[in-house]
Design an enzyme around this catalytic site. Structure first.
Site, PDB file in Angstrom:
ATOM      1  N   TYR A   1      31.590  48.290  52.888  1.00  0.00           N
ATOM      2  CA  TYR A   1      31.767  47.020  53.593  1.00  0.00           C
ATOM      3  C   TYR A   1      31.543  47.196  55.090  1.00  0.00           C
ATOM      4  O   TYR A   1      30.810  46.426  55.716  1.00  0.00           O
ATOM      5  CB  TYR A   1      33.171  46.477  53.324  1.00  0.00           C
ATOM      6  CG  TYR A   1      33.503  45.217  54.079  1.00  0.00           C
ATOM      7  CD1 TYR A   1      33.003  43.989  53.660  1.00  0.00           C
ATOM      8  CD2 TYR A   1      34.312  45.250  55.219  1.00  0.00           C
ATOM      9  CE1 TYR A   1      33.304  42.821  54.350  1.00  0.00           C
ATOM     10  CE2 TYR A   1      34.614  44.096  55.918  1.00  0.00           C
ATOM     11  CZ  TYR A   1      34.119  42.882  55.475  1.00  0.00           C
ATOM     12  OH  TYR A   1      34.409  41.732  56.170  1.00  0.00           O
TER      13      TYR A   1
ATOM     14  N   SER B   1      32.898  40.853  61.220  1.00  0.00           N
ATOM     15  CA  SER B   1      34.239  41.289  60.821  1.00  0.00           C
ATOM     16  C   SER B   1      34.706  42.330  61.814  1.00  0.00           C
ATOM     17  O   SER B   1      33.896  43.030  62.426  1.00  0.00           O
ATOM     18  CB  SER B   1      34.198  41.903  59.418  1.00  0.00           C
ATOM     19  OG  SER B   1      35.402  42.589  59.125  1.00  0.00           O
TER      20      SER B   1
END
Length: 265
Positions: free
Chosen positions: A151, A138
């Site tokens: 995250y 990501s």
């Protein structure tokens, strides 16, 4: 003998798009995900493209299940050529509202889920002196994102794993690459988790994410699938997908400025 790719998180979204693209490119597909009915649907779509598909329900956080997945895949196809680590979860919430259990879940799925599949399949790659490992990360593994500490921690771990493993394996005939998407307009909201001080704060975060999903900054699952295909085909070490490259490059060049701007928003 046709080449074979093993994809985790393959029942929907980017994993499904990747499976269908590789099927069109002539690959056998091993599909792994927790949801059996959606996994079966994806397998049927692969077969409709004229390719073989093996669907194995798997929780990537369970070492025994992952070992079973790899054993069955090798037994069925004899050789696995590519591993695409794609299974993941997302959580938005300030640190004060994020529990230790939240951190553990994110690390178990987003990081150790990748470690588990790599550890299970690596002896096979080493024996054949060939193979490709694609870790889907990501842009949150390359730059900080607001209210996403847990995250980003899990995705930064994936970036470190990928970059270091590449150094370790490149002389052994095994390619290791990372594909770093930005925000993806898929089934994201079905699986996204939000934390806040109360229900109104959680709902506000949810609405903000819905707004982001309608912006020009968003990529589609097919964009991620194509990035994975190009990374494998061209032996690229890293691909940042679509508009996310603007954010990550700006952060690389001007980290202090970007952090200041994020903090003010």
């Amino acid at each position: 003998m046709l080449p074979t790719v093993l994809i985790t998180g393959a029942s929907q979204g980017c994993g499904k798009a990747t499976a269908l693209l590789f099927a069109r490119k002539g690959y056998n597909i091993v599909l792994a995900a927790r949801t059996l009915d959606k996994l079966a649907e994806t397998a049927n779509e692969v077969r409709a493209n004229g390719r073989s598909a093996l669907a194995i329900p798997t929780d990537v956080t369970d070492v025994k299940q992952v070992e079973y997945l790899v054993h069955k895949a090798i037994d069925f196809y004899d050789k696995i050529d590519i591993l695409v680590n794609n299974a993941g979860v997302c959580l938005t919430g300030a640190m004060e509202h994020t529990t230790l259990e939240d951190f553990q879940q994110l690390m178990n799925v987003n990081f150790f889920g990748y470690v588990n599949t790599i550890k299970a399949l690596l002896p096979h790659f080493l024996e054949n002196q060939s193979g490709t490992i694609v870790n889907v990360g990501s842009f949150g593994g390359k730059m900080p994102l607001p209210n996403m500490t847990a995250y980003c921690a899990s995705k930064y771990a994936v970036t470190g794993l990928t970059d270091t493993l590449r150094l370790e394996l490149q002389s052994k005939g095994i390619n290791v690459t990372s594909v770093q998407p930005g925000v993806i307009n898929s089934d994201f909201m079905e699986r996204a988790q939000f934390r806040g001080g109360d229900n109104s704060e959680v709902e506000s975060s949810r609405q903000q994410m819905n707004s982001v999903l309608t912006s020009n900054f968003v990529s589609q699952p097919k964009d991620i699938a194509e990035a994975i295909w190009n990374a494998v085909k061209n032996n690229q070490s890293e691909v940042v997908v679509g508009p996310a490259v603007l954010a990550t490059e700006t952060y690389r060049l001007f980290p202090g400025l970007v952090q200041f701007m994020i903090g003010k928003s």
